[in-house]
Design a protein around this motif. Structure first.
Motif, PDB file in Angstrom:
ATOM      1  N   TYR A   1       0.851  -1.194   0.000  1.00 18.37           N
ATOM      2  CA  TYR A   1       0.000   0.000   0.000  1.00 18.37           C
ATOM      3  C   TYR A   1       0.888   1.245   0.000  1.00 18.37           C
ATOM      4  CZ  TYR A   1      -4.086  -2.785   1.576  1.00 18.37           C
ATOM      5  OH  TYR A   1      -5.124  -3.683   1.682  1.00 18.37           O
ATOM      6  N   LEU A   2       0.366   2.319  -0.583  1.00 16.58           N
ATOM      7  CA  LEU A   2       1.029   3.627  -0.532  1.00 16.58           C
ATOM      8  C   LEU A   2       0.133   4.632   0.176  1.00 16.58           C
ATOM      9  CD1 LEU A   2       2.482   4.325  -4.121  1.00 16.58           C
ATOM     10  CD2 LEU A   2       3.802   4.016  -2.000  1.00 16.58           C
ATOM     11  N   ALA A   3       0.763   5.563   0.887  1.00 15.02           N
ATOM     12  CA  ALA A   3       0.062   6.722   1.453  1.00 15.02           C
ATOM     13  C   ALA A   3       0.874   7.957   1.134  1.00 15.02           C
ATOM     14  CB  ALA A   3      -0.090   6.593   2.963  1.00 15.02           C
ATOM     15  N   LYS A   4       0.231   8.943   0.490  1.00 16.68           N
ATOM     16  CA  LYS A   4       0.947  10.181   0.157  1.00 16.68           C
ATOM     17  C   LYS A   4       1.067  11.037   1.409  1.00 16.68           C
ATOM     18  CE  LYS A   4       1.649  13.417  -3.552  1.00 16.68           C
ATOM     19  NZ  LYS A   4       2.577  14.183  -2.773  1.00 16.68           N
ATOM     20  N   VAL A   5       2.258  11.549   1.616  1.00 11.12           N
ATOM     21  CA  VAL A   5       2.494  12.389   2.783  1.00 11.12           C
ATOM     22  C   VAL A   5       1.802  13.729   2.570  1.00 11.12           C
ATOM     23  CG1 VAL A   5       4.294  13.589   4.085  1.00 11.12           C
ATOM     24  CG2 VAL A   5       4.674  11.237   3.289  1.00 11.12           C
TER      25      VAL A   5
ATOM     26  N   LEU B   1       4.628   6.936   2.349  1.00 15.16           N
ATOM     27  CA  LEU B   1       4.918   5.721   3.113  1.00 15.16           C
ATOM     28  C   LEU B   1       4.520   4.544   2.236  1.00 15.16           C
ATOM     29  CD1 LEU B   1       3.600   6.664   6.685  1.00 15.16           C
ATOM     30  CD2 LEU B   1       5.958   6.753   5.811  1.00 15.16           C
ATOM     31  N   LEU B   2       5.404   3.574   2.149  1.00 17.75           N
ATOM     32  CA  LEU B   2       5.162   2.342   1.388  1.00 17.75           C
ATOM     33  C   LEU B   2       5.061   1.206   2.409  1.00 17.75           C
ATOM     34  CD1 LEU B   2       5.011   0.538  -1.130  1.00 17.75           C
ATOM     35  CD2 LEU B   2       7.518   0.626  -1.226  1.00 17.75           C
ATOM     36  N   ARG B   3       3.865   0.652   2.504  1.00 19.74           N
ATOM     37  CA  ARG B   3       3.561  -0.338   3.551  1.00 19.74           C
ATOM     38  C   ARG B   3       3.528  -1.736   2.939  1.00 19.74           C
ATOM     39  NH1 ARG B   3      -1.146  -2.688   5.200  1.00 19.74           N
ATOM     40  NH2 ARG B   3      -1.491  -3.065   7.416  1.00 19.74           N
ATOM     41  N   VAL B   4       4.397  -2.603   3.414  1.00 20.32           N
ATOM     42  CA  VAL B   4       4.362  -4.006   2.997  1.00 20.32           C
ATOM     43  C   VAL B   4       3.592  -4.781   4.059  1.00 20.32           C
ATOM     44  CG1 VAL B   4       6.614  -4.510   4.077  1.00 20.32           C
ATOM     45  CG2 VAL B   4       5.730  -6.012   2.297  1.00 20.32           C
ATOM     46  N   GLU B   5       2.812  -5.742   3.587  1.00 19.26           N
ATOM     47  CA  GLU B   5       1.992  -6.545   4.508  1.00 19.26           C
ATOM     48  C   GLU B   5       1.935  -7.970   3.979  1.00 19.26           C
ATOM     49  OE1 GLU B   5      -2.259  -5.330   5.851  1.00 19.26           O
ATOM     50  OE2 GLU B   5      -2.502  -6.504   4.035  1.00 19.26           O
ATOM     51  N   HIS B   6       2.367  -8.902   4.792  1.00 17.68           N
ATOM     52  CA  HIS B   6       2.162 -10.313   4.448  1.00 17.68           C
ATOM     53  C   HIS B   6       1.233 -10.911   5.485  1.00 17.68           C
ATOM     54  CE1 HIS B   6       2.947 -14.659   3.975  1.00 17.68           C
ATOM     55  NE2 HIS B   6       2.905 -14.294   2.704  1.00 17.68           N
ATOM     56  N   ILE B   7       0.205 -11.602   5.012  1.00 17.71           N
ATOM     57  CA  ILE B   7      -0.782 -12.200   5.921  1.00 17.71           C
ATOM     58  C   ILE B   7      -0.584 -13.709   5.929  1.00 17.71           C
ATOM     59  CG2 ILE B   7      -3.217 -12.412   6.520  1.00 17.71           C
ATOM     60  CD1 ILE B   7      -3.801  -9.915   4.916  1.00 17.71           C
ATOM     61  N   ALA B   8      -0.110 -14.229   7.063  1.00 18.60           N
ATOM     62  CA  ALA B   8       0.102 -15.670   7.190  1.00 18.60           C
ATOM     63  C   ALA B   8      -1.216 -16.334   7.590  1.00 18.60           C
ATOM     64  CB  ALA B   8       1.184 -15.942   8.228  1.00 18.60           C
ATOM     65  N   LEU B   9      -1.574 -17.352   6.832  1.00 16.70           N
ATOM     66  CA  LEU B   9      -2.911 -17.951   6.973  1.00 16.70           C
ATOM     67  C   LEU B   9      -2.897 -19.340   7.603  1.00 16.70           C
ATOM     68  CD1 LEU B   9      -4.347 -16.902   3.482  1.00 16.70           C
ATOM     69  CD2 LEU B   9      -4.896 -15.889   5.705  1.00 16.70           C
ATOM     70  N   HIS B  10      -1.747 -19.815   8.040  1.00 18.51           N
ATOM     71  CA  HIS B  10      -1.679 -21.202   8.522  1.00 18.51           C
ATOM     72  C   HIS B  10      -2.536 -21.462   9.747  1.00 18.51           C
ATOM     73  CE1 HIS B  10       1.356 -18.862  10.536  1.00 18.51           C
ATOM     74  NE2 HIS B  10       1.491 -19.783  11.466  1.00 18.51           N
ATOM     75  N   SER B  11      -2.853 -20.403  10.525  1.00 16.60           N
ATOM     76  CA  SER B  11      -3.700 -20.579  11.722  1.00 16.60           C
ATOM     77  C   SER B  11      -4.961 -19.725  11.624  1.00 16.60           C
ATOM     78  CB  SER B  11      -2.931 -20.160  12.977  1.00 16.60           C
ATOM     79  OG  SER B  11      -1.725 -20.873  13.110  1.00 16.60           O
TER      80      SER B  11
ATOM     81  N   SER C   1       5.528  -3.613   7.633  1.00 17.14           N
ATOM     82  CA  SER C   1       6.428  -2.501   7.944  1.00 17.14           C
ATOM     83  C   SER C   1       6.249  -1.419   6.897  1.00 17.14           C
ATOM     84  CB  SER C   1       7.879  -2.942   8.052  1.00 17.14           C
ATOM     85  OG  SER C   1       8.366  -3.345   6.810  1.00 17.14           O
ATOM     86  N   CYS C   2       6.757  -0.232   7.200  1.00 17.15           N
ATOM     87  CA  CYS C   2       6.612   0.922   6.312  1.00 17.15           C
ATOM     88  C   CYS C   2       7.973   1.499   5.964  1.00 17.15           C
ATOM     89  CB  CYS C   2       5.789   2.025   6.969  1.00 17.15           C
ATOM     90  SG  CYS C   2       4.049   1.605   7.202  1.00 17.15           S
ATOM     91  N   ALA C   3       8.206   1.634   4.658  1.00 17.41           N
ATOM     92  CA  ALA C   3       9.382   2.330   4.156  1.00 17.41           C
ATOM     93  C   ALA C   3       8.999   3.782   3.870  1.00 17.41           C
ATOM     94  CB  ALA C   3       9.881   1.664   2.878  1.00 17.41           C
ATOM     95  N   GLN C   4       9.988   4.650   3.983  1.00 19.77           N
ATOM     96  CA  GLN C   4       9.807   6.064   3.641  1.00 19.77           C
ATOM     97  C   GLN C   4      10.428   6.289   2.268  1.00 19.77           C
ATOM     98  OE1 GLN C   4      10.337   7.267   8.368  1.00 19.77           O
ATOM     99  NE2 GLN C   4      11.763   8.133   6.873  1.00 19.77           N
ATOM    100  N   ILE C   5       9.591   6.671   1.286  1.00 21.79           N
ATOM    101  CA  ILE C   5      10.098   6.831  -0.076  1.00 21.79           C
ATOM    102  C   ILE C   5       9.761   8.210  -0.616  1.00 21.79           C
ATOM    103  CG2 ILE C   5       9.917   4.332  -0.479  1.00 21.79           C
ATOM    104  CD1 ILE C   5       7.589   4.941  -2.423  1.00 21.79           C
ATOM    105  N   ASN C   6      10.538   8.625  -1.603  1.00 19.08           N
ATOM    106  CA  ASN C   6      10.386   9.924  -2.274  1.00 19.08           C
ATOM    107  C   ASN C   6      10.320   9.640  -3.767  1.00 19.08           C
ATOM    108  OD1 ASN C   6      10.466  12.752  -2.681  1.00 19.08           O
ATOM    109  ND2 ASN C   6      12.706  12.739  -2.845  1.00 19.08           N
ATOM    110  N   VAL C   7       9.155   9.846  -4.358  1.00 19.63           N
ATOM    111  CA  VAL C   7       8.929   9.446  -5.750  1.00 19.63           C
ATOM    112  C   VAL C   7       9.146  10.631  -6.688  1.00 19.63           C
ATOM    113  CG1 VAL C   7       7.228   8.525  -7.378  1.00 19.63           C
ATOM    114  CG2 VAL C   7       7.270   7.676  -5.019  1.00 19.63           C
ATOM    115  N   THR C   8       9.855  10.366  -7.779  1.00 21.66           N
ATOM    116  CA  THR C   8      10.024  11.378  -8.826  1.00 21.66           C
ATOM    117  C   THR C   8       9.655  10.780 -10.179  1.00 21.66           C
ATOM    118  OG1 THR C   8      12.337  10.734  -9.051  1.00 21.66           O
ATOM    119  CG2 THR C   8      11.886  12.651  -7.683  1.00 21.66           C
TER     120      THR C   8
END
Ligand SMILES: *[C@@H]1O[C@H](CO)[C@@H](O)[C@H](O)[C@H]1NC(C)=O
Ligand SMILES: [Cu+2]
Length: 233
Positions: free
Chosen positions: A97-101, A157-167, A179-186
């Motif tokens: 996911y992305l969120a614009k600052v 903010l670039l948010r990575v999300e992995h959803i573990a489904l084993h349980s 987690s969220c990375a801080q990125i600057n897009v051009t």
């Protein structure tokens, strides 16, 4: 003594199956750990978020308000890779996911709260209808996403999300690794219509069919990713 040793070993074994996303790789440059990604609450335990209404759903931050030391530059249309420590040890979908600052904030100071997020990537399983589903990210030591070429320039903010489904067959059993990375897009065209923005927490319910999910038996016929559809340019 013996018992505590085996308990410690068990704890270590389950912690090994868990994972974090500590570094970015962009244009061949790998960051230091938690340099461009906000350090997460699970940086040591590697444990998941299991309550989708928790504030940890935003960026799973250890130190909310602190931000990561650096923001990484990336071209629209370019790829951001997250390293996985140690690997994606559980089956389930991968989302970005992305969120614009907003104006007045930076990627380092924006908290990511409120309806600000749009999905740019999701995947799903192969082998539906059989008892052996295959998930594209399973076992990966790196996961990557292409930043859409049509986003507007600026910090995100670039948010990575992995959803573990084993349980995940009981409520609260799905494990979310975030987690969220801080990125600057051009170089973006700025023509994207992201549609309705979602909040984390808020976008998911514990009973969403992609969160409360029986992975094993009877063989799943479909998987419905939680959250909005990914945007298209
Ligand atoms: C983002 O990129 C623009 C254009 O290259 C640059 O002017 C700005 O300083 C960058 N911001 C950050 C936080 O790196
Ligand atoms: Cu785990």
């Amino acid at each position: 003594m013996k018992l505590s040793t085996s308990v410690a070993l068990l704890a270590a074994a389950s912690a090994q199956a868990h994972y974090t996303f500590p570094r970015t790789k962009v244009d061949g440059v790998t960051s230091a750990e938690w340099e461009t990604i906000r350090i997460t609450e699970n940086h040591w335990s590697h444990g998941p978020v299991t309550d989708v209404s928790s504030p940890a759903m935003t960026c799973y931050e250890k130190n909310p308000g602190q931000g990561a030391p650096k923001t990484v530059n990336v071209r629209a249309g370019g790829t951001v890779t997250f390293t996985v420590d140690t690997d994606v040890g559980h089956p389930g979908p991968l989302h970005f996911y992305l969120a614009k600052v907003p104006a007045g904030k930076t990627a380092a100071t924006f908290d990511g709260k409120g309806p600000v997020w749009f999905k740019i990537f999701q995947d799903g399983p192969g082998g539906l209808g059989t008892s052996s589903l295959t998930w594209p990210s399973f076992g990966k030591k790196e996961v990557s996403v292409q930043i859409p070429s049509c986003v507007a320039d600026g910090e995100y903010l670039l948010r990575v999300e992995h959803i573990a489904l084993h349980s995940a067959a009981s409520v609260g059993g799905a494990q979310l690794y975030i987690s969220c990375a801080q990125i600057n897009v051009t170089g973006g065209t700025g023509t994207l219509n992201p549609g309705q923005l979602v909040s984390f927490p808020g976008a998911y319910k514990a009973t969403d069919p992609g969160i409360l999910f029986q992975l094993y038996w009877p063989p799943p016929q479909q998987y419905i990713n939680p959250g909005p559809a990914p945007v298209k340019c």
